[in-house]
Design an enzyme around this catalytic site. Structure first.
Site, PDB file in Angstrom:
ATOM      1  N   ASP A 141      24.376 -16.207  39.170  1.00 43.33           N
ATOM      2  CA  ASP A 141      24.281 -15.705  40.550  1.00 43.33           C
ATOM      3  C   ASP A 141      24.126 -16.843  41.544  1.00 43.33           C
ATOM      4  O   ASP A 141      23.371 -16.746  42.508  1.00 43.33           O
ATOM      5  CB  ASP A 141      23.074 -14.741  40.640  1.00 43.33           C
ATOM      6  CG  ASP A 141      23.015 -14.004  41.968  1.00 43.33           C
ATOM      7  OD1 ASP A 141      21.896 -13.595  42.359  1.00 43.33           O
ATOM      8  OD2 ASP A 141      24.073 -13.862  42.616  1.00 43.33           O
ATOM      9  N   LYS A 144      29.891 -19.510  43.675  1.00 41.26           N
ATOM     10  CA  LYS A 144      30.969 -18.909  42.879  1.00 41.26           C
ATOM     11  C   LYS A 144      31.863 -19.953  42.231  1.00 41.26           C
ATOM     12  O   LYS A 144      32.375 -19.731  41.158  1.00 41.26           O
ATOM     13  CB  LYS A 144      31.796 -17.961  43.760  1.00 41.26           C
ATOM     14  CG  LYS A 144      30.925 -17.045  44.634  1.00 41.26           C
ATOM     15  CD  LYS A 144      29.862 -16.319  43.818  1.00 41.26           C
ATOM     16  CE  LYS A 144      28.622 -15.940  44.629  1.00 41.26           C
ATOM     17  NZ  LYS A 144      27.439 -15.715  43.756  1.00 41.26           N
ATOM     18  N   ASP A 169      26.989 -11.923  38.871  1.00 39.32           N
ATOM     19  CA  ASP A 169      26.928 -11.173  40.118  1.00 39.32           C
ATOM     20  C   ASP A 169      28.133 -11.536  40.993  1.00 39.32           C
ATOM     21  O   ASP A 169      28.775 -12.572  40.799  1.00 39.32           O
ATOM     22  CB  ASP A 169      25.624 -11.505  40.871  1.00 39.32           C
ATOM     23  CG  ASP A 169      25.394 -10.567  42.065  1.00 39.32           C
ATOM     24  OD1 ASP A 169      24.702 -10.965  43.006  1.00 39.32           O
ATOM     25  OD2 ASP A 169      25.934  -9.440  42.044  1.00 39.32           O
ATOM     26  N   ASN A 170      28.454 -10.671  41.964  1.00 37.23           N
ATOM     27  CA  ASN A 170      29.419 -10.974  43.034  1.00 37.23           C
ATOM     28  C   ASN A 170      30.842 -11.239  42.571  1.00 37.23           C
ATOM     29  O   ASN A 170      31.553 -12.044  43.182  1.00 37.23           O
ATOM     30  CB  ASN A 170      28.942 -12.191  43.847  1.00 37.23           C
ATOM     31  CG  ASN A 170      27.521 -12.063  44.319  1.00 37.23           C
ATOM     32  OD1 ASN A 170      26.665 -12.876  43.961  1.00 37.23           O
ATOM     33  ND2 ASN A 170      27.245 -11.044  45.107  1.00 37.23           N
ATOM     34  N   GLU A 199      24.669  -5.931  48.026  1.00 39.62           N
ATOM     35  CA  GLU A 199      23.255  -5.663  48.343  1.00 39.62           C
ATOM     36  C   GLU A 199      23.072  -5.188  49.793  1.00 39.62           C
ATOM     37  O   GLU A 199      23.594  -5.775  50.728  1.00 39.62           O
ATOM     38  CB  GLU A 199      22.385  -6.905  48.092  1.00 39.62           C
ATOM     39  CG  GLU A 199      22.887  -8.195  48.650  1.00 39.62           C
ATOM     40  CD  GLU A 199      23.711  -8.979  47.651  1.00 39.62           C
ATOM     41  OE1 GLU A 199      24.379  -8.376  46.808  1.00 39.62           O
ATOM     42  OE2 GLU A 199      23.695 -10.209  47.729  1.00 39.62           O
TER      43      GLU A 199
HETATM   44  O1  LIG Z   1      24.909 -11.833  46.160  1.00 43.57           O
HETATM   45  C1  LIG Z   1      25.448 -12.779  47.002  1.00 43.57           C
HETATM   46  C2  LIG Z   1      26.107 -12.415  48.174  1.00 43.57           C
HETATM   47  C3  LIG Z   1      26.641 -13.414  49.005  1.00 43.57           C
HETATM   48  C4  LIG Z   1      27.347 -13.005  50.245  1.00 43.57           C
HETATM   49  C5  LIG Z   1      27.234 -13.783  51.392  1.00 43.57           C
HETATM   50  C6  LIG Z   1      27.882 -13.393  52.564  1.00 43.57           C
HETATM   51  C7  LIG Z   1      28.640 -12.217  52.580  1.00 43.57           C
HETATM   52  F1  LIG Z   1      29.255 -11.844  53.705  1.00 43.57           F
HETATM   53  C8  LIG Z   1      28.752 -11.448  51.442  1.00 43.57           C
HETATM   54  C9  LIG Z   1      28.118 -11.832  50.272  1.00 43.57           C
HETATM   55  C10 LIG Z   1      26.495 -14.759  48.679  1.00 43.57           C
HETATM   56  C11 LIG Z   1      25.834 -15.132  47.480  1.00 43.57           C
HETATM   57  C12 LIG Z   1      25.657 -16.482  47.097  1.00 43.57           C
HETATM   58  N1  LIG Z   1      25.017 -16.774  45.948  1.00 43.57           N
HETATM   59  C13 LIG Z   1      24.548 -15.769  45.170  1.00 43.57           C
HETATM   60  N2  LIG Z   1      24.671 -14.463  45.480  1.00 43.57           N
HETATM   61  C14 LIG Z   1      25.306 -14.125  46.635  1.00 43.57           C
HETATM   62 MG   LIG Z   2      24.439 -12.622  44.221  1.00 35.38          MG
END
Ligand SMILES: Oc1cc(-c2ccc(F)cc2)cc2cncnc12
Ligand SMILES: [Mg+2]
Length: 214
Positions: A141, A144, A169-170, A199
């Site tokens: 997480d 990326k 994640d993501n 989230e």
């Molecule tokens: O869960 C996450 C979400 C986002 C993120 C940021 C901006 C947006 F617009 C959408 C999603 C960034 C992350 C970076 N590292 C770990 N986890 C993350």
């Molecule tokens: Mg994340």
């Protein structure tokens, strides 16, 4: 300058959580990030998928890549057996400072070790430094672009065993296309995608669960 977002989250948790009660710490972070300001915690919906994967895996040794404020560290830590260990790697020292306090507030500091530094530098040292043989669960997480190189490093460091679970994640938002392409096409993993929501928002996101086949 104003205090940082992680420090605002910590202040809210200190005010609203019950010390030693990990669930109240996670709930406080979710209340703040749903009601006051968004933050990149795995959150409630994806958090429930994480909970299920952790419970089903029942790991002795867990590695988390990307601690941030420690929300997922707390969610994972509260499900682990007393003798289990959770190592979490965070490259941002300010994030790590907040996470350390949030993990302690949750009463999980005896199970959790926070390493501050680059995952690519720390992963090859895990066996030697932390007397770790292999990992049962890896929660990915962090940034990326690091998902794939760090997974290759875990393979080459001999830290994965037959049955090790990787949970990323993501994989939709912000997305990790190189990682997903590799892991879904590799004969060394059996992968499954769990669709969910980013989230605290209505945007689609999801988790990729991959079992290492050895
Ligand atoms: O869960 C996450 C979400 C986002 C993120 C940021 C901006 C947006 F617009 C959408 C999603 C960034 C992350 C970076 N590292 C770990 N986890 C993350
Ligand atoms: Mg994340």
């Amino acid at each position: 300058t104003r205090i940082s977002r992680p420090e605002r989250i910590l202040a809210y948790v200190k005010k609203h959580a019950v010390p030693g009660d990990a669930e109240s710490v996670a709930n406080a972070i979710d209340a703040y990030c749903s009601g006051v300001e968004w933050a990149m915690n795995i959150g409630i919906d994806k958090g429930k998928i994480l909970d299920r994967v952790v419970s089903e895996t029942d790991p002795d040794t867990v590695l988390e890549l990307g601690t941030y404020c420690g929300y997922s560290t707390v969610r994972i830590g509260k499900l682990l057996r007393p003798e289990a260990r959770l190592i979490t790697i965070e490259m941002n020292p300010d994030y790590a400072k907040v996470a350390k306090q949030i993990i302690a507030l949750a009463g999980l500091d005896s199970k959790v070790e926070i390493l501050v530094g680059s995952s690519s530098e720390l992963i090859p040292q895990l066996k030697k430094k932390l007397d770790i043989k292999t990992l049962d669960l890896v929660f990915i997480d962090h940034w990326k672009e690091c998902y794939l190189p760090d997974t290759r490093c875990l393979e080459e460091s001999g830290l994965l065993h037959k049955g090790t679970v990787l949970l990323a994640d993501n994989v939709v938002c912000p997305g990790a296309p190189e990682y997903v392409k590799y892991i879904r096409n590799s004969s060394r993993y059996r992968s499954e995608y769990f669709s969910s929501r980013l989230e605290y928002l209505q945007v689609e996101d999801g988790l990729e669960k991959s079992v290492f086949l050895g």
